[in-house]
Design a protein around this motif. Structure first.
Motif, PDB file in Angstrom:
ATOM      1  N   LYS A 125      -7.450   2.469  -2.373  1.00  0.00           N
ATOM      2  CA  LYS A 125      -6.952   3.320  -1.281  1.00  0.00           C
ATOM      3  C   LYS A 125      -5.925   4.323  -1.787  1.00  0.00           C
ATOM      4  O   LYS A 125      -5.804   5.413  -1.242  1.00  0.00           O
ATOM      5  N   ALA A 126      -5.165   3.935  -2.816  1.00  0.00           N
ATOM      6  CA  ALA A 126      -4.149   4.831  -3.384  1.00  0.00           C
ATOM      7  C   ALA A 126      -4.764   5.846  -4.351  1.00  0.00           C
ATOM      8  O   ALA A 126      -4.077   6.744  -4.830  1.00  0.00           O
ATOM      9  N   TYR A 154      -5.195  -0.487  -4.639  1.00  0.00           N
ATOM     10  CA  TYR A 154      -5.238   0.576  -5.649  1.00  0.00           C
ATOM     11  C   TYR A 154      -6.345   1.589  -5.346  1.00  0.00           C
ATOM     12  O   TYR A 154      -6.158   2.787  -5.551  1.00  0.00           O
ATOM     13  N   ILE A 192       2.612   1.617  -3.447  1.00  0.00           N
ATOM     14  CA  ILE A 192       1.717   2.080  -4.518  1.00  0.00           C
ATOM     15  C   ILE A 192       1.438   3.571  -4.360  1.00  0.00           C
ATOM     16  O   ILE A 192       1.449   4.328  -5.341  1.00  0.00           O
ATOM     17  N   GLU A 193       1.198   4.016  -3.144  1.00  0.00           N
ATOM     18  CA  GLU A 193       0.949   5.440  -2.914  1.00  0.00           C
ATOM     19  C   GLU A 193       2.165   6.272  -3.322  1.00  0.00           C
ATOM     20  O   GLU A 193       2.027   7.335  -3.925  1.00  0.00           O
ATOM     21  N   GLN A 243       0.844  -1.198   0.000  1.00  0.00           N
ATOM     22  CA  GLN A 243       0.000   0.000   0.000  1.00  0.00           C
ATOM     23  C   GLN A 243       0.883   1.253   0.000  1.00  0.00           C
ATOM     24  O   GLN A 243       0.673   2.167  -0.797  1.00  0.00           O
ATOM     25  N   LYS A 244       1.875   1.286   0.869  1.00  0.00           N
ATOM     26  CA  LYS A 244       2.789   2.436   0.934  1.00  0.00           C
ATOM     27  C   LYS A 244       3.537   2.608  -0.389  1.00  0.00           C
ATOM     28  O   LYS A 244       3.710   3.728  -0.865  1.00  0.00           O
ATOM     29  N   THR A 253      -6.029   5.299  -7.419  1.00  0.00           N
ATOM     30  CA  THR A 253      -5.692   5.109  -8.828  1.00  0.00           C
ATOM     31  C   THR A 253      -6.413   3.879  -9.380  1.00  0.00           C
ATOM     32  O   THR A 253      -6.789   2.979  -8.646  1.00  0.00           O
TER      33      THR A 253
END
Length: 146
Positions: A117-118, A115, A83-84, A80-81, A120
């Motif tokens: 949460k990011a 994705y 991807i962000e 998650q980190k 995108t």
């Protein structure tokens, strides 16, 4: 995987669980097996080296997952980190080919959540040709040379 066999692709990493290659404005990753926090952290460091070469220009992610291809809880948090961070460095969207995974619905849900949460878009496909066609429709091409 055509992106990895293309002579113009720049192979950036090849560890036991993943490979990274760049062709045009697409970063391709082939990965298999369960990934924990440590595995994703190593992969994320390799991706940083690749992504920094784009200098903030827009690019797309194309992932190929095989086998169990699930993330542990820690692995999911670490990805998650990553991807962000990628989104902040020019990643506009991702395409994921999951036709060779053993638990497609779980993989799709897990990566879809990351994705989302990011902030995108993620397209999920069963084969490479469909994923590449979608990426081209979105303005990304493996035929461009860097």
């Amino acid at each position: 995987m055509k992106i990895f066999s293309n002579p113009n692709a720049k192979l950036k990493s090849k560890y036991g669980q993943y490979q990274i290659a760049v062709l045009g404005n697409i970063v391709g990753v082939s990965a298999e097996g369960m990934a924990d926090t440590e595995a994703i952290a190593r992969y994320s460091r390799d991706m940083m080296d690749v992504i920094n070469q784009f200098g903030g220009e827009r690019w797309a992610f194309l992932g190929f997952l095989y086998g169990s291809a699930v993330l542990t809880k820690g692995g999911e948090e670490e990805l998650q980190k990553s991807i962000e961070w990628r989104v902040s460095k020019g990643m506009r969207l991702g395409a994921l080919v999951i036709g060779e995974t053993t638990i497609e619905s779980m993989v799709e849900a897990q990566f879809g959540r990351i994705y989302q949460k990011a902030g995108t878009q993620l397209g999920v496909f069963s084969d490479e040709d469909s994923a590449m066609a979608w990426l081209e429709q979105q303005g990304f091409s493996a035929s461009n040379t860097r």
